[in-house]
Design an enzyme around this catalytic site. Structure first.
Site, PDB file in Angstrom:
ATOM      1  N   SER A 255     -36.793 -29.675  -6.737  1.00  0.00           N
ATOM      2  CA  SER A 255     -37.795 -30.098  -7.730  1.00  0.00           C
ATOM      3  C   SER A 255     -38.144 -28.912  -8.612  1.00  0.00           C
ATOM      4  O   SER A 255     -37.993 -27.750  -8.210  1.00  0.00           O
ATOM      5  CB  SER A 255     -39.062 -30.568  -7.009  1.00  0.00           C
ATOM      6  OG  SER A 255     -40.118 -30.733  -7.922  1.00  0.00           O
TER       7      SER A 255
ATOM      8  N   TYR B  43     -45.646 -29.137  -0.744  1.00  0.00           N
ATOM      9  CA  TYR B  43     -44.530 -29.804  -1.441  1.00  0.00           C
ATOM     10  C   TYR B  43     -43.665 -28.747  -2.127  1.00  0.00           C
ATOM     11  O   TYR B  43     -42.441 -28.732  -1.973  1.00  0.00           O
ATOM     12  CB  TYR B  43     -45.058 -30.821  -2.453  1.00  0.00           C
ATOM     13  CG  TYR B  43     -43.961 -31.497  -3.231  1.00  0.00           C
ATOM     14  CD1 TYR B  43     -43.097 -32.398  -2.615  1.00  0.00           C
ATOM     15  CD2 TYR B  43     -43.747 -31.211  -4.581  1.00  0.00           C
ATOM     16  CE1 TYR B  43     -42.061 -33.007  -3.322  1.00  0.00           C
ATOM     17  CE2 TYR B  43     -42.722 -31.811  -5.298  1.00  0.00           C
ATOM     18  CZ  TYR B  43     -41.886 -32.711  -4.664  1.00  0.00           C
ATOM     19  OH  TYR B  43     -40.859 -33.301  -5.362  1.00  0.00           O
TER      20      TYR B  43
END
Ligand code: NAP
Length: 156
Positions: free
Chosen positions: A127, A140
């Site tokens: 990501s 995350y």
């Protein structure tokens, strides 16, 4: 194209669109996720990437069926949000168990097969949150940074 693809988390979002794209290119896509029923674009196998046996059984059944596995996309993942001091350690561990160790389990199952075949492609979904840490998404971001660095090591 006719490639055999394993796509984790292919029932929703990016994974579903990836499956649709590859199916339209002539690939046979197997998708692994927790829900009982999948979509009409891929062959669904119910498997939780946090469960080593479920992952191994899924990979072995695809290999038995097809004889080879050409592409693996480790897409299954999710994100937790919240201040670091209010996030339970258990929640942080779960974040890594899906996003990072889920990928590890799938790759440990498929890499020996790809070595034997002499070919194969693995795509691990990181990501932008890996190089650019997101406030209140520390776990995350950290899990995706782990995916990114692992992938650089895998291909170096
Ligand atoms: N959306 C974004 O903007 C964005 C940006 C950068 C990176 N990403 C990454 O791209 C990937 C897909 O994101 P998305 O937004 O498309 O996600 P999504 O729509 O929430 O879909 C997640 C998929 O993962 C599956 N999944 C979740 N936990 C699982 C588990 N333990 N075992 C097996 N399957 C599991 C879900 O299916 P079940 O519920 O059936 O298990 C679902 O198919 C993720 O890794 C995410 O971190 C997303």
């Amino acid at each position: 194209m006719g490639k055999i693809v394993i796509n984790t988390g292919g029932t929703s979002g990016i994974g579903l669109e990836t499956a649709r794209f590859l199916a339209n290119k002539g690939c046979k896509v197997y998708e692994l996720s927790r829900r009982e029923n999948g979509t009409d674009v891929a062959v669904h196998i119910q498997a939780n990437v946090t469960d080593e046996n479920q992952v191994r059984n899924a990979v072995e059944s695809i290999l038995r069926q097809e004889g080879h596995i050409d592409i693996v996309i480790n897409n299954a993942g999710f994100g937790i949000s919240g201040a670091i001091e209010y996030t339970d350690t258990e929640e942080a561990i779960r974040q890594f168990d899906v996003n990072f160790f889920g990928m590890v389990r799938v790759n440990r199952a498929v890499l020996p097969i790809m070595h034997r075949q002499g070919h194969g492609r693995i795509i691990n979904m990181s990501s932008v949150a890996a190089p650019i840490a997101i406030p209140f998404q520390a776990y995350y971001s950290a899990s995706k940074a782990a995916v990114r660095t692992y992938t650089l090591a895998l291909y170096s």
